[in-house]
Scaffold this active site. Structure first.
Site, PDB file in Angstrom:
ATOM      1  N   HIS A  73      26.077  45.192  44.293  1.00  0.00           N
ATOM      2  CA  HIS A  73      26.362  43.917  43.620  1.00  0.00           C
ATOM      3  C   HIS A  73      25.430  43.632  42.423  1.00  0.00           C
ATOM      4  O   HIS A  73      25.354  42.553  42.116  1.00  0.00           O
ATOM      5  CB  HIS A  73      26.529  42.746  44.262  1.00  0.00           C
ATOM      6  CG  HIS A  73      27.745  41.983  43.759  1.00  0.00           C
ATOM      7  ND1 HIS A  73      27.486  41.200  42.790  1.00  0.00           N
ATOM      8  CD2 HIS A  73      28.911  41.607  44.248  1.00  0.00           C
ATOM      9  CE1 HIS A  73      28.549  40.697  42.446  1.00  0.00           C
ATOM     10  NE2 HIS A  73      29.704  40.755  43.459  1.00  0.00           N
ATOM     11  N   GLU A 107      31.390  47.535  40.897  1.00  0.00           N
ATOM     12  CA  GLU A 107      31.269  47.535  42.342  1.00  0.00           C
ATOM     13  C   GLU A 107      32.262  48.727  43.095  1.00  0.00           C
ATOM     14  O   GLU A 107      33.471  48.212  43.506  1.00  0.00           O
ATOM     15  CB  GLU A 107      31.295  46.105  42.989  1.00  0.00           C
ATOM     16  CG  GLU A 107      30.744  45.026  42.535  1.00  0.00           C
ATOM     17  CD  GLU A 107      31.334  43.911  42.709  1.00  0.00           C
ATOM     18  OE1 GLU A 107      31.731  43.324  43.914  1.00  0.00           O
ATOM     19  OE2 GLU A 107      31.781  43.198  41.664  1.00  0.00           O
ATOM     20  N   HIS A 109      32.769  39.054  50.696  1.00  0.00           N
ATOM     21  CA  HIS A 109      31.414  39.765  50.783  1.00  0.00           C
ATOM     22  C   HIS A 109      30.644  39.614  52.235  1.00  0.00           C
ATOM     23  O   HIS A 109      29.539  39.236  52.006  1.00  0.00           O
ATOM     24  CB  HIS A 109      30.548  39.513  49.731  1.00  0.00           C
ATOM     25  CG  HIS A 109      30.964  39.746  48.352  1.00  0.00           C
ATOM     26  ND1 HIS A 109      31.804  40.838  47.969  1.00  0.00           N
ATOM     27  CD2 HIS A 109      31.049  38.998  47.003  1.00  0.00           C
ATOM     28  CE1 HIS A 109      32.082  40.812  46.605  1.00  0.00           C
ATOM     29  NE2 HIS A 109      31.541  39.626  46.110  1.00  0.00           N
TER      30      HIS A 109
END
Ligand code: BGC
Length: 374
Positions: free
Chosen positions: A188, A323, A114
């Site tokens: 997210h 996502e 991420h």
């Protein structure tokens, strides 16, 4: 709430708190004409609250979230945040582009997750409100300097959240770079359409014929594996909990669902219905549309009850994420659609969250044909 306030879309800005370096974090409350409300903070572009109606018209908050800026500054699993520059994992935190190898921040064992330790979820974005006849929104911009978390190129990034009177949250991402680089951004949010409890009874339809299976450190093997005959087959809606305990290698590796589902085998800007989730008790329905080639379905396996917000704790599987994204580790997988962005090009992607109620707006429940894959 006062009825007049609901007649027109609106944005209200508030002070949310200050970062340790004294920079102000702003909270924007977006409202549409039908009473749907959304709170977004400039820190991480985090959606902290999403109020939508249930089947009886009662409003409820359908996202997991924390109560204060301090809580968002402490450790949490990316609640509601914008993810970049690259969502999900890059193996060994390394990739090679045009013959040059770049070392990224390794914030998950030897891997990169991420966007690194100071990813886009931990930056304070510039946030500008706007209102149109049919929508209320904010435009968030961020300049990520050359070398940020190890990525090449200065990246000028823009995300627009637009809440429309059709009860859609249209989220548009774009970025340009002054050097060849890679980009793969997403949102997210953890959803719970019942507002509380676990998400195992939510019924999920995922428009995907294949997943990208992972190895024991959650890095894709490079294979596209058909879902047919496996617990990963959500082409017909089924409760998330129906097969989650099955004795399946991929479910064991992910501690549940934590996988990229393949929506397309190549990049295109066609918006497709990726997923539809309905929660039988509340009657809430969430549809996720995107032009991205994949969608990570994460069943909140690593939530463990230690975080709390909104008057409750968040145990395992009390929220799920959908996502939309390019496939994890694409920069190291020649067979996956490319995530390379070159100077002069514009990266763009889009996620539309559509909120409705069981039995309503059936005309909009178009079923797209899944892409033809092995
Ligand atoms: C990943 C999970 C991770 C979670 C929180 C998801 O996008 O797929 O593996 O645990 O984010 O970090």
């Amino acid at each position: 709430m006062n009825q007049d306030k609901n007649d027109l879309p609106s944005v209200e800005l508030h002070r949310y708190g200050k970062l340790p370096d004294d920079v102000e974090v702003t909270l924007a409350t977006l409202r549409n004409a039908r009473g749907v409300e959304l709170d977004i903070i400039s820190y991480g572009g985090i959606i902290t609250r999403m109020l939508t109606p249930d089947a009886r018209g009662r409003m409820g908050d359908i996202v997991l979230g924390l109560d204060t800026l301090d809580a968002y500054l402490s450790s949490h699993p990316y609640f509601g945040a914008l993810i970049g520059r690259y969502c999900n994992r890059i193996a060994n935190a390394r990739f090679t582009l045009d013959g040059i190898t770049f070392q990224l921040d390794n914030n998950e064992g030897e891997h990169h997750l991420h966007g690194g330790v100071q990813g886009f979820d931990k930056k304070n974005w510039d946030m500008q409100p706007f209102v149109t006849e049919n929508s209320a929104g904010v435009v968030l911009t961020l300049v990520s300097p050359d070398g940020d978390q190890g990525y090449p190129g200065k990246l000028d990034t823009r995300v627009t959240y637009e809440l429309t009177n059709d009860n859609e949250l249209d989220t548009r991402f774009s970025a340009t770079s002054d050097k060849p680089t890679i980009v793969n951004m997403t949102q997210h949010s953890y959803f719970n359409l019942a507002g509380a409890g676990d998400i195992l009874g939510h019924e999920l339809m995922l428009h995907a014929n294949c997943i990208t299976p992972v190895d024991k450190s959650m890095i894709p093997t490079g294979e596209l594996r058909p879902v047919e005959g496996t617990p990963f087959d959500f082409r017909q809606a089924k409760p998330i909990g129906q097969d989650i305990q099955a004795n399946d290698e991929q479910l064991i590796l992910g501690h549940g669902y934590d996988h990229n589902f393949v929506l397309k085998d190549k990049t295109s800007d066609e918006l497709v219905l990726a997923a539809r989730v309905s929660e039988p008790d509340s009657g809430r329905v969430l549809e996720v549309l995107t032009d991205a080639p994949g969608v990570q379905f994460y069943s909140g396996n690593f939530l463990n009850g230690t975080l709390h917000g909104k008057g409750r704790t968040y145990p395992s599987r009390s929220g799920f994420c959908l996502e939309p994204q390019h496939f994890p580790d694409s920069p190291n997988k020649a067979g996956f659609p490319s995530t390379v962005l070159r100077p002069g090009e514009t990266y763009s992607t889009r996620i539309v969250y559509r909120f409705s109620r069981a039995g309503c707006r059936a005309s909009e429940r178009v079923l797209f044909q899944p892409a033809k894959l092995p």
